[in-house]
Design a protein around this motif. Structure first.
Motif, PDB file in Angstrom:
ATOM      1  N   MET A   1      -7.010   5.621  -9.529  1.00 47.19           N
ATOM      2  CA  MET A   1      -7.063   4.212  -9.140  1.00 47.19           C
ATOM      3  C   MET A   1      -5.936   3.424  -9.815  1.00 47.19           C
ATOM      4  O   MET A   1      -5.304   2.586  -9.200  1.00 47.19           O
ATOM      5  N   ALA A   2      -5.658   3.733 -11.081  1.00 51.46           N
ATOM      6  CA  ALA A   2      -4.642   2.987 -11.824  1.00 51.46           C
ATOM      7  C   ALA A   2      -3.289   3.065 -11.135  1.00 51.46           C
ATOM      8  O   ALA A   2      -2.598   2.076 -10.995  1.00 51.46           O
ATOM      9  N   MET A   3      -2.960   4.279 -10.648  1.00 52.36           N
ATOM     10  CA  MET A   3      -1.675   4.447  -9.986  1.00 52.36           C
ATOM     11  C   MET A   3      -1.565   3.523  -8.776  1.00 52.36           C
ATOM     12  O   MET A   3      -0.571   2.870  -8.554  1.00 52.36           O
ATOM     13  N   ALA A   4      -2.651   3.471  -8.009  1.00 51.03           N
ATOM     14  CA  ALA A   4      -2.644   2.666  -6.791  1.00 51.03           C
ATOM     15  C   ALA A   4      -2.397   1.195  -7.109  1.00 51.03           C
ATOM     16  O   ALA A   4      -1.674   0.512  -6.415  1.00 51.03           O
ATOM     17  N   SER A   5      -2.994   0.705  -8.188  1.00 53.47           N
ATOM     18  CA  SER A   5      -2.879  -0.724  -8.479  1.00 53.47           C
ATOM     19  C   SER A   5      -1.459  -1.105  -8.909  1.00 53.47           C
ATOM     20  O   SER A   5      -1.103  -2.257  -8.872  1.00 53.47           O
ATOM     21  N   ARG A   6      -0.657  -0.085  -9.290  1.00 47.25           N
ATOM     22  CA  ARG A   6       0.713  -0.387  -9.694  1.00 47.25           C
ATOM     23  C   ARG A   6       1.655  -0.513  -8.502  1.00 47.25           C
ATOM     24  O   ARG A   6       2.769  -0.968  -8.631  1.00 47.25           O
ATOM     25  N   ARG A   7       1.214  -0.053  -7.353  1.00 42.55           N
ATOM     26  CA  ARG A   7       2.053  -0.157  -6.164  1.00 42.55           C
ATOM     27  C   ARG A   7       2.144  -1.615  -5.738  1.00 42.55           C
ATOM     28  O   ARG A   7       1.161  -2.336  -5.801  1.00 42.55           O
ATOM     29  N   ALA A   8       3.317  -2.010  -5.281  1.00 43.78           N
ATOM     30  CA  ALA A   8       3.421  -3.339  -4.669  1.00 43.78           C
ATOM     31  C   ALA A   8       3.088  -3.141  -3.195  1.00 43.78           C
ATOM     32  O   ALA A   8       3.844  -2.502  -2.469  1.00 43.78           O
ATOM     33  N   LEU A   9       1.937  -3.637  -2.778  1.00 42.76           N
ATOM     34  CA  LEU A   9       1.533  -3.442  -1.387  1.00 42.76           C
ATOM     35  C   LEU A   9       2.214  -4.468  -0.497  1.00 42.76           C
ATOM     36  O   LEU A   9       2.083  -5.669  -0.714  1.00 42.76           O
ATOM     37  N   LYS A  10       2.962  -3.975   0.495  1.00 47.38           N
ATOM     38  CA  LYS A  10       3.687  -4.887   1.390  1.00 47.38           C
ATOM     39  C   LYS A  10       3.170  -4.851   2.822  1.00 47.38           C
ATOM     40  O   LYS A  10       3.408  -5.772   3.585  1.00 47.38           O
ATOM     41  N   ALA A  11       2.513  -3.750   3.197  1.00 48.73           N
ATOM     42  CA  ALA A  11       2.106  -3.616   4.602  1.00 48.73           C
ATOM     43  C   ALA A  11       0.787  -2.874   4.740  1.00 48.73           C
ATOM     44  O   ALA A  11       0.491  -1.966   3.966  1.00 48.73           O
ATOM     45  N   VAL A  12       0.022  -3.284   5.745  1.00 48.81           N
ATOM     46  CA  VAL A  12      -1.223  -2.587   6.088  1.00 48.81           C
ATOM     47  C   VAL A  12      -1.107  -2.151   7.544  1.00 48.81           C
ATOM     48  O   VAL A  12      -0.862  -2.982   8.431  1.00 48.81           O
ATOM     49  N   LEU A  13      -1.253  -0.844   7.769  1.00 48.28           N
ATOM     50  CA  LEU A  13      -1.284  -0.320   9.130  1.00 48.28           C
ATOM     51  C   LEU A  13      -2.754  -0.130   9.508  1.00 48.28           C
ATOM     52  O   LEU A  13      -3.530   0.406   8.726  1.00 48.28           O
ATOM     53  N   ALA A  43       2.385  -7.608   5.428  1.00 49.41           N
ATOM     54  CA  ALA A  43       2.693  -7.488   6.854  1.00 49.41           C
ATOM     55  C   ALA A  43       1.646  -6.588   7.501  1.00 49.41           C
ATOM     56  O   ALA A  43       1.130  -5.671   6.854  1.00 49.41           O
ATOM     57  N   LEU A  44       1.321  -6.852   8.761  1.00 47.08           N
ATOM     58  CA  LEU A  44       0.334  -6.038   9.473  1.00 47.08           C
ATOM     59  C   LEU A  44       0.971  -5.389  10.691  1.00 47.08           C
ATOM     60  O   LEU A  44       1.802  -5.986  11.369  1.00 47.08           O
ATOM     61  N   LYS A  45       0.575  -4.146  10.955  1.00 45.47           N
ATOM     62  CA  LYS A  45       0.997  -3.458  12.177  1.00 45.47           C
ATOM     63  C   LYS A  45      -0.217  -2.687  12.671  1.00 45.47           C
ATOM     64  O   LYS A  45      -0.957  -2.090  11.878  1.00 45.47           O
ATOM     65  N   PHE A  46      -0.443  -2.734  13.972  1.00 42.22           N
ATOM     66  CA  PHE A  46      -1.599  -2.054  14.559  1.00 42.22           C
ATOM     67  C   PHE A  46      -1.083  -0.794  15.231  1.00 42.22           C
ATOM     68  O   PHE A  46      -0.274  -0.875  16.160  1.00 42.22           O
ATOM     69  N   ASP A 193      10.482  -1.857  11.160  1.00 36.62           N
ATOM     70  CA  ASP A 193      10.877  -3.278  11.210  1.00 36.62           C
ATOM     71  C   ASP A 193      10.117  -4.130  10.190  1.00 36.62           C
ATOM     72  O   ASP A 193      10.240  -5.345  10.181  1.00 36.62           O
ATOM     73  N   LEU A 194       9.334  -3.483   9.322  1.00 31.17           N
ATOM     74  CA  LEU A 194       8.581  -4.249   8.313  1.00 31.17           C
ATOM     75  C   LEU A 194       9.296  -4.271   6.970  1.00 31.17           C
ATOM     76  O   LEU A 194       8.817  -4.888   6.024  1.00 31.17           O
ATOM     77  N   ASN A 195      10.443  -3.559   6.899  1.00 26.83           N
ATOM     78  CA  ASN A 195      11.219  -3.612   5.661  1.00 26.83           C
ATOM     79  C   ASN A 195      10.398  -3.130   4.473  1.00 26.83           C
ATOM     80  O   ASN A 195      10.285  -3.819   3.470  1.00 26.83           O
ATOM     81  N   ALA A 201       2.724   0.872   1.527  1.00 26.32           N
ATOM     82  CA  ALA A 201       1.853   0.639   2.685  1.00 26.32           C
ATOM     83  C   ALA A 201       0.528   1.372   2.546  1.00 26.32           C
ATOM     84  O   ALA A 201       0.426   2.386   1.853  1.00 26.32           O
ATOM     85  N   VAL A 202      -0.482   0.852   3.236  1.00 22.47           N
ATOM     86  CA  VAL A 202      -1.785   1.510   3.295  1.00 22.47           C
ATOM     87  C   VAL A 202      -2.207   1.569   4.763  1.00 22.47           C
ATOM     88  O   VAL A 202      -1.888   0.670   5.548  1.00 22.47           O
ATOM     89  N   MET A 203      -2.881   2.661   5.137  1.00 22.79           N
ATOM     90  CA  MET A 203      -3.346   2.858   6.519  1.00 22.79           C
ATOM     91  C   MET A 203      -4.868   2.872   6.538  1.00 22.79           C
ATOM     92  O   MET A 203      -5.497   3.516   5.697  1.00 22.79           O
TER      93      MET A 203
END
Length: 264
Positions: A1-13, A43-46, A193-195, A201-203
């Motif tokens: 879990m700790a590793m995940a929290s260090r990620r800068a989340l920019k996008a959710v697929l 950013a969101l992408k479906f 296109d989400l840079n 990102a997380v799916m």
């Protein structure tokens, strides 16, 4: 879990069928959860493997269900298949539902020298599959929009295109080129296109192999929801296992907002 929290989340697929809706019914609370996610700095992408309908029809269905989604935010395996056909400059025999044909408008299909196969129950008869079989034997490439084993309908689970693709591969001793999930390039194309890199990102999806496994193989985190096609034990079918398995899309959104966003 700790590793995940260090990620800068920019996008959710976000997967669509089985995750946000099942046919013409929304997953309870999904619209409100999506609205909450929209207020977050991501950013969101479906992303969808749908081969049953074109993007416009799919978008209209989501709008009717009161989902706040723009058509250009949807990335489908039909789009990915069309891109591949344009790169290869081939004339496809299109084994897809008639309602999906709009996404192939302008592609030459006379005298086919390639086979594109999606979910097409109305075309999966012996004559049509035999026509595809003969083309492939003559050297036509086999392009599978995806190879899902099954999906969820209102009345229960239903065969996906995977068994038919596999049958053609088996009969012709060839391998299909798969363009949709879980293929890594599909996820990378969705992010293009989400840079944003896969690590940012997380799916979220209901298919352990195609949504979660595919995303995690591409470097993302994957969240499996227990709606749609989910069956008990699915989380154990992939390695590494999902980052998280939760009841439904609203719970997945709660987790992202609480644990994955840097709220400095």
């Amino acid at each position: 879990m700790a590793m995940a929290s260090r990620r800068a989340l920019k996008a959710v697929l976000i997967d669509l069928s089985g995750t946000l809706h099942i046919e013409d019914a929304a997953v309870p609370g999904a619209q409100e959860a999506l609205a909450r996610l929209r207020r977050a700095p991501v950013a969101l992408k479906f992303v969808t493997n749908t081969t049953k309908e074109c993007k416009r029809t799919l978008h209209e269905r989501l709008r009717r269900l009161k989902f706040d989604i723009e058509e250009q935010e949807i990335f489908t395996s039909l789009t990915a298949a069309r891109n591949l056909l344009e790169q290869k400059v081939v004339r496809p025999l299109l084994l897809v539902e008639d309602s999906a044909l709009e996404d192939f408008a302008g592609i030459e299909t006379s005298d086919p020298n390639a086979v594109v196969i999606g979910l097409a129950p109305d075309h999966f008869n012996y004559q049509m599959l035999n026509k595809a079989f003969r083309l492939i034997l003559d050297g036509a490439p086999l392009i599978a929009i995806h190879k899902a084993r099954y999906y969820k309908k209102k009345d229960g689970l239903a065969l996906g295109p995977g068994p038919f693709v596999t049958g053609l591969e088996y009969a012709t001793d060839t391998q299909a080129t798969v363009v949709g999930k879980p293929v890594k390039t599909f996820f990378l194309e969705a992010l293009r296109d989400l840079n944003c890199s896969p690590e940012e990102a997380v799916m979220i999806g209901d298919d352990a192999r195609d949504d979660v496994g595919g995303a995690q193989n591409a470097g993302m985190l994957g969240i499996l929801v227990k709606t749609g096609k989910y069956r008990a034990g699915d989380e154990g079918k992939i390695n590494p296992p999902p980052h998280l398995t939760c009841e439904s899309f609203p719970e997945a959104v709660d987790h992202i907002l609480t644990h994955l966003l840097d709220t400095k």
